[in-house]
Design an enzyme around this catalytic site. Structure first.
Site, PDB file in Angstrom:
ATOM      1  N   LYS A  38       0.844  -1.204   0.000  1.00 30.67           N
ATOM      2  CA  LYS A  38       0.000   0.000   0.000  1.00 30.67           C
ATOM      3  C   LYS A  38       0.875   1.247   0.000  1.00 30.67           C
ATOM      4  CE  LYS A  38      -0.388   0.045   5.048  1.00 30.67           C
ATOM      5  NZ  LYS A  38      -1.291   0.042   6.211  1.00 30.67           N
ATOM      6  N   TYR A  47      14.449  30.947   6.770  1.00 28.46           N
ATOM      7  CA  TYR A  47      13.249  31.624   7.243  1.00 28.46           C
ATOM      8  C   TYR A  47      13.312  31.875   8.750  1.00 28.46           C
ATOM      9  CZ  TYR A  47      10.807  30.912   2.822  1.00 28.46           C
ATOM     10  OH  TYR A  47      10.423  30.947   1.505  1.00 28.46           O
TER      11      TYR A  47
END
Length: 397
Positions: free
Chosen positions: A49, A270
């Site tokens: 999956k 940042y």
């Protein structure tokens, strides 16, 4: 910019991509064989999956099929439909979440087997069997204590009291899922095992599947007839115990985009989350949180060049992050050079520990912008660019 798709060669993608993700399919097979041995002759499935936990469901499933795997688990019908053309028709694809109402006919047409998690799903599958004039295969899930998917004890009692609910359904397995198997001493493991044994008494002739990756490590009492490993196939450990010698299946290397020197007091990234205390040499690399390198790794962890750790400084941003390369001889640094993010010096589990998460989240979060190289698909090293594309790819221009 045009929406026309443009085909690129492997060499063009290698030159254009900001990082290279190498998947060792032989390592995946080695882990599959190790887990099969641990199961002591019981059958071993593969959970593929989430695009085989981010590694590529198509190449992984092909390789495991060639190694003898015959049972594959996915989460959604869409994943099963994508995988069906890859696998032999005789091999099973099971859908763990079951089927959405109205999608049953698509599972029948494509030879896909649902896991029935509720009385409603069971009833819909039985109705589809009647409409199809045939018996349809299924897996029945029991909720033994996770409170997520599966029939409760009272629902199972209701089912057994009305045997016609199984008419038209050929149960391949009865299964459950462990909630705390990654903590071997957790009392829930024994509680769930006892519940599973008790609930299975109603269906004694049906083979059982109970153990996920961590469940296999709990020993034979938990292993039942079919093991369902996922994360362990891909070289990450399902719990804190790393004593089992799983083979690393992933290497991630990022390209240096730019080199610079900054003076003491300069802010980096940042928010200026990092302020240099001295003159520092920096390298900016082309991996960020859009590529699965979590923002929680800001100022934590490192990359490697040879044996030298390169600390992450400042915040991880969407497309890049910055490393302190002051300890590396300048002659080893240049734009385009590769540094190791996942590899011999730090595993997926190591990265997860730095990020405060689990290896599952690291692997499944790996983005789609990497140049992907697959080892073990017929040559020493082959290249794939997107899941399902083994030779060439198309990208939006």
């Amino acid at each position: 910019m045009s929406n026309k798709l443009m085909e690129l060669t492997a060499a063009e993608i290698d030159a254009a991509a900001g990082a290279v993700l190498t998947v060792d399919l032989d390592a995946v097979v080695a882990n599959y064989r190790l887990l099969t041995r641990m199961l002591g002759g019981r059958r071993c499935a593969a959970v593929v999956k989430a695009d085989a936990y981010g590694l590529g469901a198509e190449p992984v499933a092909r390789k495991l099929q060639a190694a003898g795997c015959r049972h594959f688990f996915v989460a959604h019908l869409t994943e099963a439909l994508s995988l069906r053309p890859v696998l032999d028709k005789t091999n099973n694809i099971f859908v763990l979440n079951g089927l959405n109402p109205g999608s049953e006919i698509h599972a029948v047409r494509h030879n896909i087997t649902p896991v029935l998690n509720s009385i409603e799903q069971l009833h819909a599958w039985r109705q589809q069997a009647m409409l199809s004039y045939r018996t349809l295969p299924a897996v029945l899930q029991l909720d033994t204590g996770m409170s997520r998917l599966g029939l409760s004890q009272s629902e199972l009692d209701s089912l057994i009291a009305s045997p016609h609910y199984l008419e038209g359904i050929d149960l391949q397995f009865v299964m459950s899922h462990l909630a705390c198997a990654d903590e071997p001493d957790h009392p829930a493991n024994r509680m769930q095992l006892e519940n599973f044994v008790s609930m299975r008494r109603h269906l004694p002739a049906i083979p059982a599947s109970f153990a996920n990756s961590a469940g296999i490590f709990l020993g034979s009492a938990y292993q039942a007839d079919l093991g369902r490993p996922g994360i362990a196939l891909y070289g990450a450990h399902p719990g804190a115990n790393r004593s089992t010698p799983l083979s690393p299946a992933v290497k991630l290397e990022a390209k240096i985009v730019q080199l610079r020197e900054i003076e003491a007091g300069a802010g980096v990234g940042y928010g200026h989350a990092f302020i240099s205390s001295k003159a520092t040499r920096l390298a900016t690399i082309s991996v960020g949180y859009a590529d699965g390198w979590m923002r929680s790794l800001s100022g934590r962890g490192c990359a490697f060049l040879d044996d030298q750790p390169l600390p992450i400084v400042g915040r991880v941003s969407m497309d890049s992050m910055t490393l302190d390369v002051s300890m590396v001889p300048p002659s080893k640094l240049r734009p385009g050079a590769l540094v190791e993010l996942i590899g011999p010096h730090q595993s997926v589990d190591d990265i997860a520990a730095h990020a405060g998460t689990i290896g599952y989240e690291i692997l499944t979060g790996l983005g789609t912008r990497y140049a992907r190289r697959y080892r073990g698909i017929g040559s020493d090293e082959a290249t794939a660019r997107t899941p399902g594309a083994m030779e060439r790819t198309e990208i939006a221009r």
